[in-house]
Write an enzyme that holds these catalytic residues in place. Sequence first.
Site, PDB file in Angstrom:
ATOM      1  N   GLU A  39      52.807 -39.240 -42.828  1.00 18.58           N
ATOM      2  CA  GLU A  39      51.822 -38.981 -41.782  1.00 18.58           C
ATOM      3  C   GLU A  39      51.388 -40.276 -41.102  1.00 18.58           C
ATOM      4  O   GLU A  39      51.331 -40.367 -39.874  1.00 18.58           O
ATOM      5  CB  GLU A  39      50.608 -38.275 -42.378  1.00 18.58           C
ATOM      6  CG  GLU A  39      49.485 -38.021 -41.399  1.00 18.58           C
ATOM      7  CD  GLU A  39      49.913 -37.080 -40.301  1.00 18.58           C
ATOM      8  OE1 GLU A  39      49.889 -37.504 -39.129  1.00 18.58           O
ATOM      9  OE2 GLU A  39      50.286 -35.938 -40.602  1.00 18.58           O
ATOM     10  N   ASP A  44      52.212 -41.292 -37.105  1.00 21.49           N
ATOM     11  CA  ASP A  44      51.095 -41.544 -36.193  1.00 21.49           C
ATOM     12  C   ASP A  44      51.247 -42.896 -35.499  1.00 21.49           C
ATOM     13  O   ASP A  44      51.042 -43.020 -34.287  1.00 21.49           O
ATOM     14  CB  ASP A  44      49.768 -41.513 -36.960  1.00 21.49           C
ATOM     15  CG  ASP A  44      49.349 -40.111 -37.353  1.00 21.49           C
ATOM     16  OD1 ASP A  44      50.007 -39.152 -36.925  1.00 21.49           O
ATOM     17  OD2 ASP A  44      48.357 -39.978 -38.095  1.00 21.49           O
ATOM     18  N   SER A  56      50.050 -32.841 -36.047  1.00 18.11           N
ATOM     19  CA  SER A  56      49.913 -34.257 -36.370  1.00 18.11           C
ATOM     20  C   SER A  56      50.642 -35.140 -35.366  1.00 18.11           C
ATOM     21  O   SER A  56      50.297 -36.311 -35.204  1.00 18.11           O
ATOM     22  CB  SER A  56      50.473 -34.539 -37.773  1.00 18.11           C
ATOM     23  OG  SER A  56      49.565 -34.145 -38.765  1.00 18.11           O
TER      24      SER A  56
END
Length: 754
Positions: free
Chosen positions: A286, A290, A480
């Site tokens: 994650e 990002d 996300s």
Amino acid sequence: MKVALKLFPISVLLLLVMAAGVPSSSWAGATAKVRLAGHMPARSIANAKRLNRLPAATQMRFSFTLPLRNQAELNDLLKRMYDPSDPQYGHYLTGRQFTDRFAPSAADYEAVKKYAKEIGLTITGTHENRTVLDVAGPAAAVEAAFELQMHQYQAQSGRNFIAPDRDPGVPGAIAACINGVIGLDSAAKWRTHSHSTRAAGLPMATPYQIGTGPGGGMTPKDIAAAYNLAPVTATGTGQTLALFQLDGYTPSDIAAYARYYGLPTVPLQNVLVDGFSGAPGSGAGEVTLDIELQMAMAPGASRIIVYQGPNTTKGVLDTYNRIATDNLAKQVSTSWGLSEGDSGSAFLSSENAIFQQMAAQGQTIYAAAGDSGAYDNGSTLSVDDPASQPYVVGVGGTRLYLDGSGAYSRESTWNGGTVSGGAGGGGVSYFWPIPSWQQKLSNVASSVMRNVPDVALNADPGTGYSIYFQGQWWIYGGTSCAAPLWAAFTARVNQQRATGGLSPLGFANPTLYQLGTGSGYDTSFHDVADSTTNLYYPAITGYDNATGWGSFNGANLFTALAPASSSTTTTPTVSVPAAPTALKATAGNGYVALSWSAASGATSYSVYRGTAPGQEGSTPVKTGLTTTSYTDSVPNGTTYYYKVSAVNSAGSSPFSNEAYATPTAPLAFTGGLSGSIGTTIAQIQWYTNLPSNSVIRYGTSSGSLSKLVSSSALVTSHVLKLSSLSRRTTYYFQASSSAGGSTITSGLYYFRTQ
């Protein structure tokens, strides 16, 4: 515990003992408790097996949160900051200004610190904005202080957690200073909103993927082509982005992504919160995606600050608060969330105070709306926190379709068929009322509660993004991916706004909703209106609870949010503003609160003070005020006179009307109670800071103080005599004094006659 008094001769002066057995200044012995609601993880407990009591010596780390001050004034200021027709528009606060005007007072923060120490806790961290106080202590102290029991549970997944058996109780006198006790349970674990597949295992052809990267994943150029960003020359230069994370990452993965796609190396700055090590764990994918997607969208950014904290309620709150108090990034993204119902109302309210500060400082935070469609908790209609927060932009998910040239064709709602298959998050908050910018929409699922999401972007893993992680290429999807791309797009917008002399975009929703309801909606956004669902809510024309307003049409929305400055623009003639009216002064303890009516044409206000009528002088005590109120800290006991003038580029207005007030310390005890105790007589003495009357209520039962003696004389040294008492009898009493409509009452004391 109670302290027994020995028998003394009548002439001996005794210090009276409180019935609770502790000094009157201590919280530890206070008997009246207030239960603070919203701390029980009811759903987690209901689905778990209770194991045993938490051992008394177990160290617990948690936080007290404090409510913001002057909430009505803050609400008004935030409304004005984001109203283009208001002189306050775009005039954001610094962190210091926010703390001075809206943070909990220093006195309240000190009171909570004092309370924490007196119940056996150690202070482990303080925060600049005084909204959070970190503490630690043994479970035994926690149980005794909050009048609860701590238990261990085992979830159906096999994970163990702790939780209290009831909401915490705190003394009534300190309850108003506490918003929540965050971290008493460990039931919650924040989850990421991403799905991944190794690129090596995917064929290049559609319908599997639509990009030109490894495995068919979307590349930075693919994203730019699909969302009409090629005409946008701004790349985020001069802008700082921030990422909220609950895990670490491997820098070499980021460097490899940048090299492969020929991107500039955007400097990364790690900020570790609450002792987090920064080591990559199960959520490192994650963090990596990002960072890489923000670099892809805003390759010219000055830096990306990666805030990393532990995955606990305390860690989450402290990490968000660090982003707010640092106030270094005007565009923030979070892809970690928790179903709103699992967060607890105390946590939600504490989190909201932080997001209000971000909005007041001109920070935009985008949050992934979740990957479980309309069923964020996995089984019932629900939404994700923090995407459902009223000062956060919730970002949903779409499936992207391109034409043969790689340009945009259309989008539908991301729907993998089941909750486990994934779908774009969206629905209705059970906790937050509908915000003003949604109230006039006719097609929202709820006309009374907050609707989610606000916007969307490609999030389907089947049309996912090329990400380099753990030394190899992956295809990532999920909301996300959508949230950090929106934040990075905002960095490009803010670069252009800065060039044009405009303030940062700030909290984006008021502006996005204004555009959504305007004539330029169809050109600024890609409306998803094909009736596809996020497992429940359909995508319809305009706003909907499946995809919000839709995705950005890059260059067009960019122009709408950051209009280019024009050298041919005529500067309007500015006149000196009119004088403010209706100035009022209200006295307090060590301050005078001023308020007045807004003056037409004013961009700020100046306050003048004197100690005699008409003697305010020509030098203001405060300038640059952008609201119609001000709190002046001054010593008690003097009458102060005030006038206010309005200011703009043309000059200052005439003075307002004059207002005056005399600040005075509130009535208070200035020492403990003392007394002379005899066989049938007791004489009680106490002191107050202001002249006031004297009253004692007493009796032989702590629950029935049915007898009374009093004096109407206004004095600061109070002495009352209790007569006709029974020998060798315990009496309970409370002393009180009143003056000017204010009454103070002591704690419950007792003595025993000889």
